[in-house]
Design a protein around this motif. Structure first.
Motif, PDB file in Angstrom:
ATOM      1  N   GLU A  18       0.815  -1.212   0.000  1.00 38.59           N
ATOM      2  CA  GLU A  18       0.000   0.000   0.000  1.00 38.59           C
ATOM      3  C   GLU A  18       0.856   1.275   0.000  1.00 38.59           C
ATOM      4  O   GLU A  18       0.326   2.372  -0.034  1.00 38.59           O
ATOM      5  CB  GLU A  18      -0.939   0.003   1.205  1.00 38.59           C
ATOM      6  N   GLY A  19       2.184   1.114   0.069  1.00 37.56           N
ATOM      7  CA  GLY A  19       3.072   2.276   0.010  1.00 37.56           C
ATOM      8  C   GLY A  19       3.302   2.970   1.329  1.00 37.56           C
ATOM      9  O   GLY A  19       3.767   4.121   1.354  1.00 37.56           O
ATOM     10  N   ALA A  20       3.017   2.311   2.430  1.00 38.78           N
ATOM     11  CA  ALA A  20       3.173   2.935   3.749  1.00 38.78           C
ATOM     12  C   ALA A  20       4.633   3.272   4.072  1.00 38.78           C
ATOM     13  O   ALA A  20       4.896   4.136   4.899  1.00 38.78           O
ATOM     14  CB  ALA A  20       2.609   2.017   4.834  1.00 38.78           C
ATOM     15  N   PHE A  21       5.576   2.622   3.408  1.00 35.87           N
ATOM     16  CA  PHE A  21       6.990   2.842   3.697  1.00 35.87           C
ATOM     17  C   PHE A  21       7.667   3.757   2.672  1.00 35.87           C
ATOM     18  O   PHE A  21       8.857   4.011   2.763  1.00 35.87           O
ATOM     19  CB  PHE A  21       7.731   1.499   3.744  1.00 35.87           C
ATOM     20  N   ASP A  22       6.914   4.273   1.701  1.00 35.07           N
ATOM     21  CA  ASP A  22       7.502   5.043   0.600  1.00 35.07           C
ATOM     22  C   ASP A  22       8.040   6.404   1.020  1.00 35.07           C
ATOM     23  O   ASP A  22       8.981   6.908   0.431  1.00 35.07           O
ATOM     24  CB  ASP A  22       6.487   5.238  -0.530  1.00 35.07           C
ATOM     25  N   HIS A  23       7.452   7.028   1.994  1.00 32.16           N
ATOM     26  CA  HIS A  23       7.824   8.399   2.339  1.00 32.16           C
ATOM     27  C   HIS A  23       8.457   8.513   3.728  1.00 32.16           C
ATOM     28  O   HIS A  23       8.326   9.546   4.384  1.00 32.16           O
ATOM     29  CB  HIS A  23       6.599   9.312   2.239  1.00 32.16           C
ATOM     30  N   LEU A  24       9.140   7.495   4.137  1.00 31.46           N
ATOM     31  CA  LEU A  24       9.831   7.532   5.427  1.00 31.46           C
ATOM     32  C   LEU A  24      11.087   8.401   5.319  1.00 31.46           C
ATOM     33  O   LEU A  24      11.683   8.504   4.243  1.00 31.46           O
ATOM     34  CB  LEU A  24      10.221   6.123   5.861  1.00 31.46           C
ATOM     35  N   PRO A  25      11.512   9.039   6.414  1.00 26.76           N
ATOM     36  CA  PRO A  25      12.758   9.823   6.368  1.00 26.76           C
ATOM     37  C   PRO A  25      13.923   8.925   5.965  1.00 26.76           C
ATOM     38  O   PRO A  25      14.062   7.810   6.452  1.00 26.76           O
ATOM     39  CB  PRO A  25      12.937  10.318   7.803  1.00 26.76           C
ATOM     40  N   GLY A  26      14.721   9.405   5.037  1.00 25.03           N
ATOM     41  CA  GLY A  26      15.886   8.639   4.601  1.00 25.03           C
ATOM     42  C   GLY A  26      15.587   7.647   3.503  1.00 25.03           C
ATOM     43  O   GLY A  26      16.479   6.911   3.085  1.00 25.03           O
ATOM     44  N   ALA A  27      14.365   7.615   3.016  1.00 22.86           N
ATOM     45  CA  ALA A  27      14.005   6.675   1.951  1.00 22.86           C
ATOM     46  C   ALA A  27      14.864   6.943   0.727  1.00 22.86           C
ATOM     47  O   ALA A  27      15.056   8.078   0.313  1.00 22.86           O
ATOM     48  CB  ALA A  27      12.523   6.803   1.611  1.00 22.86           C
ATOM     49  N   GLY A  28      15.423   5.900   0.163  1.00 26.30           N
ATOM     50  CA  GLY A  28      16.239   6.011  -1.035  1.00 26.30           C
ATOM     51  C   GLY A  28      17.683   6.399  -0.767  1.00 26.30           C
ATOM     52  O   GLY A  28      18.489   6.464  -1.682  1.00 26.30           O
ATOM     53  N   LYS A  29      18.019   6.663   0.480  1.00 26.65           N
ATOM     54  CA  LYS A  29      19.384   7.042   0.840  1.00 26.65           C
ATOM     55  C   LYS A  29      20.099   5.820   1.417  1.00 26.65           C
ATOM     56  O   LYS A  29      19.464   4.928   1.973  1.00 26.65           O
ATOM     57  CB  LYS A  29      19.375   8.173   1.866  1.00 26.65           C
ATOM     58  N   PRO A  30      21.430   5.795   1.286  1.00 25.17           N
ATOM     59  CA  PRO A  30      22.152   4.651   1.855  1.00 25.17           C
ATOM     60  C   PRO A  30      22.051   4.646   3.375  1.00 25.17           C
ATOM     61  O   PRO A  30      21.900   5.689   4.008  1.00 25.17           O
ATOM     62  CB  PRO A  30      23.596   4.866   1.396  1.00 25.17           C
ATOM     63  N   LEU A  31      22.122   3.475   3.933  1.00 25.57           N
ATOM     64  CA  LEU A  31      22.120   3.350   5.391  1.00 25.57           C
ATOM     65  C   LEU A  31      23.413   3.932   5.949  1.00 25.57           C
ATOM     66  O   LEU A  31      24.461   3.876   5.305  1.00 25.57           O
ATOM     67  CB  LEU A  31      22.008   1.882   5.796  1.00 25.57           C
ATOM     68  N   PRO A  32      23.366   4.491   7.166  1.00 24.83           N
ATOM     69  CA  PRO A  32      24.609   5.005   7.772  1.00 24.83           C
ATOM     70  C   PRO A  32      25.560   3.851   8.056  1.00 24.83           C
ATOM     71  O   PRO A  32      25.126   2.696   8.200  1.00 24.83           O
ATOM     72  CB  PRO A  32      24.126   5.661   9.072  1.00 24.83           C
TER      73      PRO A  32
END
Length: 125
Positions: A18-32
């Motif tokens: 349903e896309g609930a995880f699409d707009h989380l902070p850091g989405a699409g960025k590499p993990l620290p």
């Protein structure tokens, strides 16, 4: 898989679809970077638990050194060696107390704080 795990997996899958995880902070960025890189896998959980409890690897390392020096002092019969080890122990205790005070944690003794203040007064002023 038990019933609870199955229900959990199903809810996560549905939320993902349903896309609930699409707009989380850091989405699409590499993990620290992993701060525990280089720690054996079987010890990582213990390190994370200690970190969450407020302990750091630096504190643990200094604490181990303190215990080693105390053990050497107990087993040494040479007066000069004991004196040198005593000086090393004092340095490590000051280092440990400094690490703890940075975290605003109470240390085991106000004597060390007073001793540290005297050293700083002597060498830094």
């Amino acid at each position: 898989m038990d019933r609870f795990s199955h229900m959990t997996e199903e809810k996560i899958r549905k939320a993902y679809e349903e896309g609930a995880f699409d707009h989380l902070p850091g989405a699409g960025k590499p993990l620290p970077p992993d701060p525990l890189k280089g720690i054996p896998d079987d010890l990582k959980m213990a390190y994370r638990m200690m970190k969450n409890a407020g302990f750091s690897p630096d504190e643990m390392d200094v604490k181990k050194e303190i215990m080693s020096i105390e053990d050497l002092i107990r087993h040494s019969e040479n007066k000069m060696e004991k004196e040198d080890l005593g000086n090393q122990l004092n340095q490590k205790l000051l280092e440990y107390n400094r690490l703890m005070s940075k975290k605003r944690k109470k240390t085991n003794s106000s004597v060390f704080r007073k001793y540290q203040d005297q050293i700083e007064d002597k060498f830094l002023k």
